[in-house]
Design a protein around this motif. Structure first.
Motif, PDB file in Angstrom:
ATOM      1  N   THR A  92       0.806  -1.220   0.000  1.00  0.00           N
ATOM      2  CA  THR A  92       0.000   0.000   0.000  1.00  0.00           C
ATOM      3  C   THR A  92       0.842   1.275   0.000  1.00  0.00           C
ATOM      4  N   ASP A  93       2.035   1.226   0.586  1.00  0.00           N
ATOM      5  CA  ASP A  93       2.883   2.420   0.591  1.00  0.00           C
ATOM      6  C   ASP A  93       3.322   2.792  -0.825  1.00  0.00           C
ATOM      7  N   SER A  94       3.737   1.789  -1.596  1.00  0.00           N
ATOM      8  CA  SER A  94       4.162   2.050  -2.978  1.00  0.00           C
ATOM      9  C   SER A  94       2.989   2.527  -3.821  1.00  0.00           C
ATOM     10  N   LEU A  95       1.841   1.922  -3.595  1.00  0.00           N
ATOM     11  CA  LEU A  95       0.638   2.321  -4.326  1.00  0.00           C
ATOM     12  C   LEU A  95       0.293   3.777  -4.025  1.00  0.00           C
ATOM     13  N   ALA A  96       0.303   4.127  -2.749  1.00  0.00           N
ATOM     14  CA  ALA A  96      -0.020   5.501  -2.358  1.00  0.00           C
ATOM     15  C   ALA A  96       0.995   6.493  -2.923  1.00  0.00           C
ATOM     16  N   SER A  97       2.262   6.130  -2.903  1.00  0.00           N
ATOM     17  CA  SER A  97       3.296   7.016  -3.453  1.00  0.00           C
ATOM     18  C   SER A  97       3.096   7.224  -4.951  1.00  0.00           C
ATOM     19  N   ALA A  98       2.760   6.148  -5.648  1.00  0.00           N
ATOM     20  CA  ALA A  98       2.531   6.254  -7.093  1.00  0.00           C
ATOM     21  C   ALA A  98       1.356   7.184  -7.389  1.00  0.00           C
ATOM     22  N   ILE A  99       0.318   7.078  -6.590  1.00  0.00           N
ATOM     23  CA  ILE A  99      -0.850   7.944  -6.786  1.00  0.00           C
ATOM     24  C   ILE A  99      -0.477   9.393  -6.481  1.00  0.00           C
ATOM     25  N   GLN A 100       0.215   9.606  -5.366  1.00  0.00           N
ATOM     26  CA  GLN A 100       0.617  10.962  -4.977  1.00  0.00           C
ATOM     27  C   GLN A 100       1.510  11.614  -6.031  1.00  0.00           C
ATOM     28  N   ASN A 101       2.378  10.802  -6.646  1.00  0.00           N
ATOM     29  CA  ASN A 101       3.316  11.336  -7.631  1.00  0.00           C
ATOM     30  C   ASN A 101       2.741  11.365  -9.045  1.00  0.00           C
ATOM     31  N   GLY A 102       1.495  10.930  -9.192  1.00  0.00           N
ATOM     32  CA  GLY A 102       0.843  10.976 -10.496  1.00  0.00           C
ATOM     33  C   GLY A 102       1.428  10.009 -11.511  1.00  0.00           C
ATOM     34  N   GLU A 103       1.904   8.870 -11.056  1.00  0.00           N
ATOM     35  CA  GLU A 103       2.551   7.896 -11.935  1.00  0.00           C
ATOM     36  C   GLU A 103       1.507   7.016 -12.631  1.00  0.00           C
ATOM     37  N   VAL A 104       0.907   7.556 -13.670  1.00  0.00           N
ATOM     38  CA  VAL A 104      -0.153   6.866 -14.401  1.00  0.00           C
ATOM     39  C   VAL A 104       0.374   5.566 -15.015  1.00  0.00           C
ATOM     40  N   LYS A 105       1.553   5.622 -15.596  1.00  0.00           N
ATOM     41  CA  LYS A 105       2.121   4.432 -16.245  1.00  0.00           C
ATOM     42  C   LYS A 105       2.306   3.299 -15.230  1.00  0.00           C
ATOM     43  N   TYR A 106       2.760   3.632 -14.049  1.00  0.00           N
ATOM     44  CA  TYR A 106       2.943   2.642 -12.983  1.00  0.00           C
ATOM     45  C   TYR A 106       1.605   1.994 -12.619  1.00  0.00           C
ATOM     46  N   LEU A 107       0.563   2.790 -12.539  1.00  0.00           N
ATOM     47  CA  LEU A 107      -0.750   2.281 -12.134  1.00  0.00           C
ATOM     48  C   LEU A 107      -1.381   1.373 -13.191  1.00  0.00           C
ATOM     49  N   THR A 108      -0.985   1.531 -14.446  1.00  0.00           N
ATOM     50  CA  THR A 108      -1.574   0.699 -15.504  1.00  0.00           C
ATOM     51  C   THR A 108      -1.107  -0.750 -15.435  1.00  0.00           C
ATOM     52  N   ARG A 109      -0.126  -1.048 -14.629  1.00  0.00           N
ATOM     53  CA  ARG A 109       0.342  -2.432 -14.520  1.00  0.00           C
ATOM     54  C   ARG A 109      -0.576  -3.302 -13.666  1.00  0.00           C
ATOM     55  N   PHE A 110      -1.509  -2.689 -12.965  1.00  0.00           N
ATOM     56  CA  PHE A 110      -2.427  -3.454 -12.133  1.00  0.00           C
ATOM     57  C   PHE A 110      -3.528  -4.073 -12.980  1.00  0.00           C
ATOM     58  N   PRO A 111      -4.039  -5.232 -12.555  1.00  0.00           N
ATOM     59  CA  PRO A 111      -5.083  -5.904 -13.336  1.00  0.00           C
ATOM     60  C   PRO A 111      -6.333  -5.036 -13.480  1.00  0.00           C
ATOM     61  N   GLY A 112      -6.802  -4.919 -14.705  1.00  0.00           N
ATOM     62  CA  GLY A 112      -8.033  -4.179 -14.970  1.00  0.00           C
ATOM     63  C   GLY A 112      -7.891  -2.668 -14.944  1.00  0.00           C
ATOM     64  N   VAL A 113      -6.660  -2.166 -14.882  1.00  0.00           N
ATOM     65  CA  VAL A 113      -6.450  -0.719 -14.843  1.00  0.00           C
ATOM     66  C   VAL A 113      -5.757  -0.283 -16.130  1.00  0.00           C
ATOM     67  N   GLY A 114      -6.517   0.404 -16.960  1.00  0.00           N
ATOM     68  CA  GLY A 114      -5.955   0.966 -18.184  1.00  0.00           C
ATOM     69  C   GLY A 114      -5.516   2.397 -17.934  1.00  0.00           C
ATOM     70  N   LYS A 115      -5.096   3.047 -18.997  1.00  0.00           N
ATOM     71  CA  LYS A 115      -4.598   4.417 -18.867  1.00  0.00           C
ATOM     72  C   LYS A 115      -5.687   5.365 -18.360  1.00  0.00           C
ATOM     73  N   LYS A 116      -6.896   5.182 -18.859  1.00  0.00           N
ATOM     74  CA  LYS A 116      -8.001   6.059 -18.459  1.00  0.00           C
ATOM     75  C   LYS A 116      -8.318   5.891 -16.964  1.00  0.00           C
ATOM     76  N   THR A 117      -8.397   4.652 -16.520  1.00  0.00           N
ATOM     77  CA  THR A 117      -8.696   4.392 -15.105  1.00  0.00           C
ATOM     78  C   THR A 117      -7.550   4.868 -14.218  1.00  0.00           C
ATOM     79  N   ALA A 118      -6.321   4.641 -14.659  1.00  0.00           N
ATOM     80  CA  ALA A 118      -5.161   5.094 -13.882  1.00  0.00           C
ATOM     81  C   ALA A 118      -5.177   6.616 -13.740  1.00  0.00           C
ATOM     82  N   SER A 119      -5.503   7.303 -14.821  1.00  0.00           N
ATOM     83  CA  SER A 119      -5.597   8.769 -14.766  1.00  0.00           C
ATOM     84  C   SER A 119      -6.701   9.206 -13.813  1.00  0.00           C
TER      85      SER A 119
END
Length: 192
Positions: A92-119
């Motif tokens: 959860t710490d890495s996830l929260a950091s990625a969200i805080q830093n706006g790392e859309v590309k990082y978030l797209t690696r999760f299952p069911g998360v595309g670029k639009k959902t990550a944004s």
């Protein structure tokens, strides 16, 4: 409706645990079911989700994880199963950091998360995950010997969550050697 359930873990499955609470077995879907031990007492923070298809309990190790789950649910396009899958795939710490830093590309690696959902996740949650980001900020203020001790604990097989849980307590102790910190950490970890 429920805040938490306290009982004995009766069964562990890759997707859920069964918690025996006074003779009633609750099936609780968890992002990290193997964090629990079978036939051991556990407190699981739960969220009850009611859908047309049924009532489901989702469970978490900590209240903070439950709150992160609820924040993920507030994002358009993220349902409970997606939120659990996201939380299971990363700490959860890495996830929260990625969200805080706006790392859309990082978030797209999760299952069911595309670029639009990550944004959308970044748009909706950026700036709202202060508790998790504060944890990460604390880690940068640690002495080198304490950092070495924390790395050693992970190498010994303790989870990052277990280490993170005791880090603030260790940071408050007088400066010590890495061995000294490890001894203190083991004492704290064995207390549970």
């Amino acid at each position: 409706m429920f805040e938490y359930l306290k009982g004995i873990v009766a069964k562990i499955d890759p997707a859920y645990v069964v918690l025996d609470v006074n003779g009633i077995g609750y099936k609780i879907l968890c992002p990290t079911p193997y964090s629990y031990q079978e036939n051991q007492p556990a407190t699981i923070y739960v969220e009850q989700v009611v859908r047309d298809t049924g009532i489901t309990l989702y469970g978490f190790l900590s209240l903070e994880d439950k709150e992160l789950f609820l924040k993920l649910l507030s994002v358009s396009g993220i349902g409970p199963k997606s939120a659990v899958a996201i939380m299971a795939a990363e700490d959860t710490d890495s996830l929260a950091s990625a969200i805080q830093n706006g790392e859309v590309k990082y978030l797209t690696r999760f299952p069911g998360v595309g670029k639009k959902t990550a944004s959308q996740i970044v748009l909706d949650l950026k700036g709202k995950l202060g508790d998790y980001v504060k944890k990460s900020a604390v880690a940068t203020d640690l002495t080198p010997s304490l950092q070495d001790a924390l790395l050693a604990l992970v190498a010994l097989g303790y989870t990052q969550k277990e280490v993170d849980r005791i880090t603030p307590k260790l940071a408050k102790l007088p400066e010590n050697t890495a061995d000294g910190y490890i001894k203190e950490a083991l004492a704290l970890l064995l207390k549970k």
